[in-house]
Scaffold this motif. Structure first.
Motif, PDB file in Angstrom:
ATOM      1  N   LEU A   1       0.829  -1.205   0.000  1.00 15.84           N
ATOM      2  CA  LEU A   1       0.000   0.000   0.000  1.00 15.84           C
ATOM      3  C   LEU A   1       0.862   1.254   0.000  1.00 15.84           C
ATOM      4  O   LEU A   1       0.609   2.204  -0.753  1.00 15.84           O
ATOM      5  CB  LEU A   1      -0.933  -0.007   1.208  1.00 15.84           C
ATOM      6  CG  LEU A   1      -1.875   1.201   1.341  1.00 15.84           C
ATOM      7  CD1 LEU A   1      -2.784   1.302   0.124  1.00 15.84           C
ATOM      8  CD2 LEU A   1      -2.694   1.095   2.619  1.00 15.84           C
TER       9      LEU A   1
ATOM     10  N   LEU B   1       2.476   1.569  -3.324  1.00 10.45           N
ATOM     11  CA  LEU B   1       1.510   2.014  -4.317  1.00 10.45           C
ATOM     12  C   LEU B   1       1.266   3.517  -4.210  1.00 10.45           C
ATOM     13  O   LEU B   1       1.204   4.220  -5.233  1.00 10.45           O
ATOM     14  CB  LEU B   1       0.199   1.251  -4.133  1.00 10.45           C
ATOM     15  CG  LEU B   1      -0.863   1.422  -5.223  1.00 10.45           C
ATOM     16  CD1 LEU B   1      -0.328   0.939  -6.555  1.00 10.45           C
ATOM     17  CD2 LEU B   1      -2.135   0.686  -4.855  1.00 10.45           C
ATOM     18  N   GLN B   2       1.139   4.022  -2.986  1.00  9.35           N
ATOM     19  CA  GLN B   2       0.960   5.457  -2.797  1.00  9.35           C
ATOM     20  C   GLN B   2       2.191   6.231  -3.261  1.00  9.35           C
ATOM     21  O   GLN B   2       2.065   7.249  -3.957  1.00  9.35           O
ATOM     22  CB  GLN B   2       0.666   5.749  -1.325  1.00  9.35           C
ATOM     23  CG  GLN B   2      -0.665   5.177  -0.850  1.00  9.35           C
ATOM     24  CD  GLN B   2      -0.844   5.292   0.651  1.00  9.35           C
ATOM     25  OE1 GLN B   2       0.113   5.549   1.391  1.00  9.35           O
ATOM     26  NE2 GLN B   2      -2.064   5.085   1.129  1.00  9.35           N
TER      27      GLN B   2
ATOM     28  N   GLU C   1       2.261   6.189  -7.020  1.00  7.06           N
ATOM     29  CA  GLU C   1       1.341   7.146  -7.646  1.00  7.06           C
ATOM     30  C   GLU C   1       1.987   8.519  -7.724  1.00  7.06           C
ATOM     31  O   GLU C   1       1.926   9.190  -8.764  1.00  7.06           O
ATOM     32  CB  GLU C   1       0.034   7.217  -6.839  1.00  7.06           C
ATOM     33  CG  GLU C   1      -0.826   5.972  -6.896  1.00  7.06           C
ATOM     34  CD  GLU C   1      -1.517   5.809  -8.237  1.00  7.06           C
ATOM     35  OE1 GLU C   1      -1.485   6.771  -9.034  1.00  7.06           O
ATOM     36  OE2 GLU C   1      -2.061   4.722  -8.491  1.00  7.06           O
TER      37      GLU C   1
ATOM     38  N   ARG D   1       3.245  -0.498 -10.673  1.00  4.98           N
ATOM     39  CA  ARG D   1       1.928  -0.235 -10.083  1.00  4.98           C
ATOM     40  C   ARG D   1       1.026  -1.454 -10.224  1.00  4.98           C
ATOM     41  O   ARG D   1       0.330  -1.832  -9.282  1.00  4.98           O
ATOM     42  CB  ARG D   1       1.289   0.979 -10.756  1.00  4.98           C
ATOM     43  CG  ARG D   1       1.960   2.308 -10.440  1.00  4.98           C
ATOM     44  CD  ARG D   1       1.420   3.416 -11.305  1.00  4.98           C
ATOM     45  NE  ARG D   1       0.003   3.645 -11.069  1.00  4.98           N
ATOM     46  CZ  ARG D   1      -0.785   4.344 -11.894  1.00  4.98           C
ATOM     47  NH1 ARG D   1      -0.298   4.849 -13.004  1.00  4.98           N
ATOM     48  NH2 ARG D   1      -2.051   4.533 -11.599  1.00  4.98           N
ATOM     49  N   ILE D   2       1.073  -2.081 -11.407  1.00  7.28           N
ATOM     50  CA  ILE D   2       0.238  -3.266 -11.625  1.00  7.28           C
ATOM     51  C   ILE D   2       0.666  -4.396 -10.698  1.00  7.28           C
ATOM     52  O   ILE D   2      -0.163  -5.055 -10.060  1.00  7.28           O
ATOM     53  CB  ILE D   2       0.324  -3.696 -13.105  1.00  7.28           C
ATOM     54  CG1 ILE D   2      -0.302  -2.626 -14.002  1.00  7.28           C
ATOM     55  CG2 ILE D   2      -0.363  -5.045 -13.309  1.00  7.28           C
ATOM     56  CD1 ILE D   2      -0.131  -2.900 -15.488  1.00  7.28           C
TER      57      ILE D   2
ATOM     58  N   THR E   1       2.394  -4.128  -7.901  1.00  5.12           N
ATOM     59  CA  THR E   1       2.132  -3.743  -6.509  1.00  5.12           C
ATOM     60  C   THR E   1       0.653  -3.885  -6.169  1.00  5.12           C
ATOM     61  O   THR E   1       0.297  -4.350  -5.078  1.00  5.12           O
ATOM     62  CB  THR E   1       2.587  -2.298  -6.257  1.00  5.12           C
ATOM     63  OG1 THR E   1       3.961  -2.155  -6.630  1.00  5.12           O
ATOM     64  CG2 THR E   1       2.442  -1.938  -4.790  1.00  5.12           C
ATOM     65  N   LYS E   2      -0.207  -3.502  -7.121  1.00  6.88           N
ATOM     66  CA  LYS E   2      -1.645  -3.688  -6.896  1.00  6.88           C
ATOM     67  C   LYS E   2      -1.978  -5.163  -6.735  1.00  6.88           C
ATOM     68  O   LYS E   2      -2.788  -5.539  -5.875  1.00  6.88           O
ATOM     69  CB  LYS E   2      -2.443  -3.099  -8.067  1.00  6.88           C
ATOM     70  CG  LYS E   2      -2.516  -1.576  -8.070  1.00  6.88           C
ATOM     71  CD  LYS E   2      -3.350  -1.090  -9.244  1.00  6.88           C
ATOM     72  CE  LYS E   2      -3.459   0.425  -9.250  1.00  6.88           C
ATOM     73  NZ  LYS E   2      -4.245   0.933 -10.409  1.00  6.88           N
ATOM     74  N   SER E   3      -1.346  -5.994  -7.582  1.00  5.00           N
ATOM     75  CA  SER E   3      -1.582  -7.443  -7.479  1.00  5.00           C
ATOM     76  C   SER E   3      -1.106  -7.974  -6.133  1.00  5.00           C
ATOM     77  O   SER E   3      -1.804  -8.763  -5.485  1.00  5.00           O
ATOM     78  CB  SER E   3      -0.854  -8.161  -8.624  1.00  5.00           C
ATOM     79  OG  SER E   3      -0.983  -9.550  -8.509  1.00  5.00           O
TER      80      SER E   3
ATOM     81  N   LEU F   1      -0.761  -6.248  -3.393  1.00  4.47           N
ATOM     82  CA  LEU F   1      -1.657  -5.708  -2.363  1.00  4.47           C
ATOM     83  C   LEU F   1      -2.934  -6.531  -2.283  1.00  4.47           C
ATOM     84  O   LEU F   1      -3.376  -6.905  -1.187  1.00  4.47           O
ATOM     85  CB  LEU F   1      -1.978  -4.244  -2.677  1.00  4.47           C
ATOM     86  CG  LEU F   1      -2.964  -3.546  -1.737  1.00  4.47           C
ATOM     87  CD1 LEU F   1      -2.424  -3.527  -0.320  1.00  4.47           C
ATOM     88  CD2 LEU F   1      -3.266  -2.137  -2.224  1.00  4.47           C
ATOM     89  N   THR F   2      -3.509  -6.818  -3.446  1.00  8.77           N
ATOM     90  CA  THR F   2      -4.751  -7.598  -3.464  1.00  8.77           C
ATOM     91  C   THR F   2      -4.534  -8.990  -2.876  1.00  8.77           C
ATOM     92  O   THR F   2      -5.302  -9.458  -2.026  1.00  8.77           O
ATOM     93  CB  THR F   2      -5.276  -7.716  -4.904  1.00  8.77           C
ATOM     94  OG1 THR F   2      -5.508  -6.407  -5.425  1.00  8.77           O
ATOM     95  CG2 THR F   2      -6.568  -8.521  -4.933  1.00  8.77           C
TER      96      THR F   2
END
Length: 825
Positions: A512, A515-516, A519, A782-783, A785-787, A789-790
């Motif tokens: 998280l 990811l922040q 961004e 980002r992709i 990291t999002k994965s 995170l999920t």
């Protein structure tokens, strides 16, 4: 699944449906009636039993059935959880092995961190401590995870954080599996854990079969020549199993009550135990009792197991097989270490039985193989029945008891705690037994000698304890192994859930934050791409303008002042006039070429400065900058115009009289003035006619020739004396006119600036490419990291849910445990 140690005439089938919610246990009793054991069946009393025994069975069966039902439910739930673990482990999250060591500062946060986490301190500070007080189960799990590692310089091994699911790995020294796991990648650890989970699922299926089965299987194990067969014969009071001074039991022999075979004493030699059916004679071979010794001791691989159906004519209150309560199977197995394959098979099959009676020689105590076997069995069975045989041969009996009890304490603490009932020091040979297999043998042998009475009483005490353990305390003998295994397994699941849940929470928080941060980095990168790209274009245009101005100024000035480049050149004379003219031309053109080269050097220098500015603006970008070489920017022949400008005769005479009036050429000037004066007054021809008439034609002809010669000589003298200046002026004018016509200045300026712009464009294109790659990499990060995170959030929720489930199961097991400790069936 059917157990390989089920008595003849009884099949147990455990059916797990796809969602693991319901378990159907089908038991075919001796009367071949199917009974559903969603609630375990009550045991029908025999008509030959006493009233007390009758009451005991109904009361005990009710309690036993209730506990069996709870255990089956727990086994079903545990299998479902392990199935979920496998699915998550294979497809979503590599379950990690809890191998870390923690210090007090780390454990104070209430979370677990991997040993190699470089940001351990910062992550620890961000984890909030649990506000609520920890319950008993979570405290136990934390205690395991936070247990300090012992000093490895000592003989003590590392404390295992897992009991059932621990990975049996060694590193060639005293290092624990945890030390080996640290060196493996996540996928390898996940694969190893998956194998252990599969083994546990199979074990649960076996346990479910055993819990549902109303019979009890007793495995008689021990080292080679420990007296196992002698002990079995003493229990039966008959010489059934062959006894010899040399090891003779080479295959598994299952001794069952003759009632299991329609009251027929027979021996069935079985090749495939899974296909065995006593009603189908094709699935076994009958052998005579007289041939049993040869069959057992031959070591043949033809048969995998023997089923011996024999009669015990003692009363139900005395006999173990013929007890009137529970069907019992005594399994005599090969001795440990007699054969490696047999020993391995024994280790595997001990998981399928209910009670382990381990026979140890009082003379040899526990061997290494015995300790390993008992340690392995203790993972499931909290209580082991230990028979110390040949005790009468020991001189210092108290010392022998102390030593053996200390060894038992190491491998099975609960057995040691109840050693009065579970550990017996006997001499099996002291029990009188009947030889032969005639059904008319007496119920009991002749009275023993007084000297053997104590040994007989010791063995009878063992029998009573064993009967009570198997019959009256069936919750301990039959259900406790499943309960104990579940306790260890549930604890392991809790450890894995807590450890991996903590790791998942940390990774989720880290992802998280990344990811922040990503961004912000992405937005900043996009803004920088626009801003720096505009600056780079501005640098290129400014540099090109500077190159154009410099080049035009230098070339225009050089061309306008081209005649001055030959001022200091000496004229070699009339004889070398032509060569002189060519030299003058070449020098003028070389001067222009020199200015072109200077302009090119200037352009190269400014181009390098511009490229440096462009590249420095993107120095924070990842990747290597493109190397732009400028040494081969300009390789053109700058004297190319020399072929178009040639020297001619007209270049030697300057016909521009306006420029020569002031040079003092008197004759030509005088003649010119006279002609002009005459022309202003008279017509040229009339004036000439008048002069001719006045002088006379003959006189004029005499005067004119000398005058012409004098004028010609003077003209030639002038031309020769003025040749250098005229040639220089004429060639300079010719070159200027030629260059002006060909637009030489503009052409060269465009060429020079075009080459510089091309190189600068390479730098700007490289900058754009690097920015594009940086943006793409940030997008990929980002992709990813999002994965992460999920997946981490899903894993954290999954492990928290699992922990809640096993916490509830642990509480149920704890309640059942108290019931088993405090109550008899």
């Amino acid at each position: 699944m059917s157990s390989s140690f089920l008595p003849a005439g009884r099949n147990v089938q455990i059916k797990f449906n796809s969602d693991n919610r319901n378990t159907d246990v089908l038991i075919n009793s001796l009367s071949d009636k199917a009974v559903s054991t969603t609630t375990p069946p009550a045991i029908i009393p025999s008509t030959t039993e006493s009233h007390a025994s009758h009451s005991f069975k109904f009361t005990g069966s009710h309690a036993f059935a209730h506990k069996s039902q709870k255990l089956l439910s727990l086994l079903r739930d545990t299998k479902s959880i392990l199935g979920s673990y496998r699915e998550v482990n294979r497809e979503k999250w590599h379950i990690q092995y809890p191998f870390i060591r923690l210090n007090k500062a780390q454990t104070s946060t209430g979370r677990i961190f991997p040993k190699d986490d470089n940001n351990l301190s910062s992550i620890s500070e961000r984890i909030t401590m649990r506000a609520e007080p920890l319950n008993k189960f979570r405290e136990q799990i934390r205690a395991k995870l936070h247990a300090p590692e012992p000093d490895m310089s000592s003989s003590q091994e590392s404390i295992n954080k897992l009991n059932v699911l621990n990975l049996d790995l060694k590193n060639g020294d005293r290092s624990s599996a945890e030390n080996v796991v640290e060196k493996l990648d996540k996928s390898s650890v996940a694969t190893l854990l998956d194998e252990r989970i599969v083994q546990s699922i199979k074990r649960i299926e076996n346990l479910s079969s055993r819990v549902a089965d109303t019979s009890s299987k007793v495995l008689v194990a021990g080292d080679v020549n420990a007296g196992k067969s002698t002990f079995v014969n003493a229990l039966l009071r008959r010489e059934i199993m062959p006894v010899d001074q040399q090891p003779c039991t080479t295959i598994f022999c299952e001794v069952l009550n003759v009632q299991e075979n329609s009251n027929k004493e027979e021996i069935h030699a079985i090749k495939n135990i899974e296909a065995y059916n006593r009603e189908d004679k094709n699935t076994y071979t009958k052998i005579d009792f007289a041939n049993l010794f040869d069959t057992i001791s031959s070591g043949t691989e033809e048969y995998t197991q023997l089923k011996v159906y024999c009669k015990d004519k003692r009363k139900a209150q005395q006999s173990l097989l013929h007890n009137g309560v529970v069907d019992i199977a005594l399994i005599d197995c090969p001795g440990l270490n007699r054969d490696t394959l047999k020993t391995t098979a024994l280790f595997a099959r001990q998981e399928e039985i209910d009670v382990i009676v381990f026979v140890v020689s009082a003379e040899n105590h526990f061997t290494l193989s015995a300790k390993e076997f008992l340690s392995n069995a203790s993972n499931e069975k909290a209580y082991l029945f230990i028979v110390v045989n040949r005790f009468d041969n020991i001189r210092d009996k108290n010392k022998c008891k102390r030593n053996i009890l200390e060894q038992i304490k190491e491998v099975s603490p609960r057995t040691h705690e109840h050693s009065k009932d579970l550990v017996h020091f006997v001499t099996s040979t002291a029990i009188p037994i009947e030889s032969g297999n005639d059904e008319s043998i007496s119920e009991s042998p002749a009275s023993p000698h007084t000297s053997d009475r104590q040994r007989i009483e010791d063995f009878q005490s063992l029998e009573e304890s064993l009967r009570n353990f198997i019959l009256k305390k069936r919750s301990k003998s039959k259900l406790a192994p499943a309960q104990y295994y579940l306790e260890n397994l549930v604890s392991d699941i809790g450890v894995l859930a807590e450890f991996n849940g903590s790791i998942a929470s940390i990774e989720a928080k880290t992802a998280l934050k990344e990811l922040q941060d990503g961004e912000r980095s992405f937005e900043r990168l996009c803004n920088d791409e626009k801003c720096i790209g505009a600056k780079a274009e501005k640098y290129v245009e400014e540099t090109c303008d500077l190159i154009v101005r410099f080049t035009k100024q230098r070339l225009e000035h050089a061309i306008s002042e081209i005649d001055k480049s030959v001022i200091n050149i000496k004229y070699p004379g009339l004889l070398y006039a032509w060569a002189f003219a060519n030299d003058v031309r070449d020098i003028m053109l070389d001067e222009i070429s020199k200015e072109v080269r200077l302009s090119e050097e200037f352009a190269k220098k400014e181009t390098a400065l511009c490229i440096s500015k462009i590249q420095s603006s993107g120095e924070n970008l990842e990747g290597n900058q493109r190397q732009i070489k400028l040494d081969k920017m300009y390789k053109r022949d700058h004297n190319i115009i020399s072929n178009a400008i040639t020297v001619s005769l007209s270049d030697f005479v300057d016909l521009n009289f306006d420029k020569n009036v002031n040079d003092g050429l008197s004759i030509i000037g005088f003649s010119g003035c006279t002609l002009i004066a005459v022309a202003t007054r008279l017509d040229a021809f009339s004036s000439l006619w008048k002069i001719t008439n006045f002088i006379g034609f003959n006189n004029l002809r005499k005067i004119a020739l000398p005058m012409i010669l004098i004028a010609g000589g003077i003209s030639v003298a002038y031309i020769v004396s003025d040749l250098k200046r005229s040639l220089t002026r004429n060639l300079a004018r010719k070159i200027q006119q030629q260059l002006a016509q060909s637009q030489y200045v503009d052409t060269e300026t465009n060429r020079i600036v075009r080459q510089g712009r091309k190189k600068m464009r390479l730098a700007t294109d490289d900058l754009r490419t690097r920015f594009r790659h940086a943006v793409e990499e940030e997008e990929k990060k980002r992709i990813v990291t999002k994965s992460i995170l999920t997946k981490s959030e899903e894993a954290a929720r999954f492990f928290e849910e699992i922990f809640s489930k096993v916490e509830s199961m642990a509480n149920t097991l704890d309640t059942l445990g108290h019931e088993w400790e405090d109550m008899d069936d």
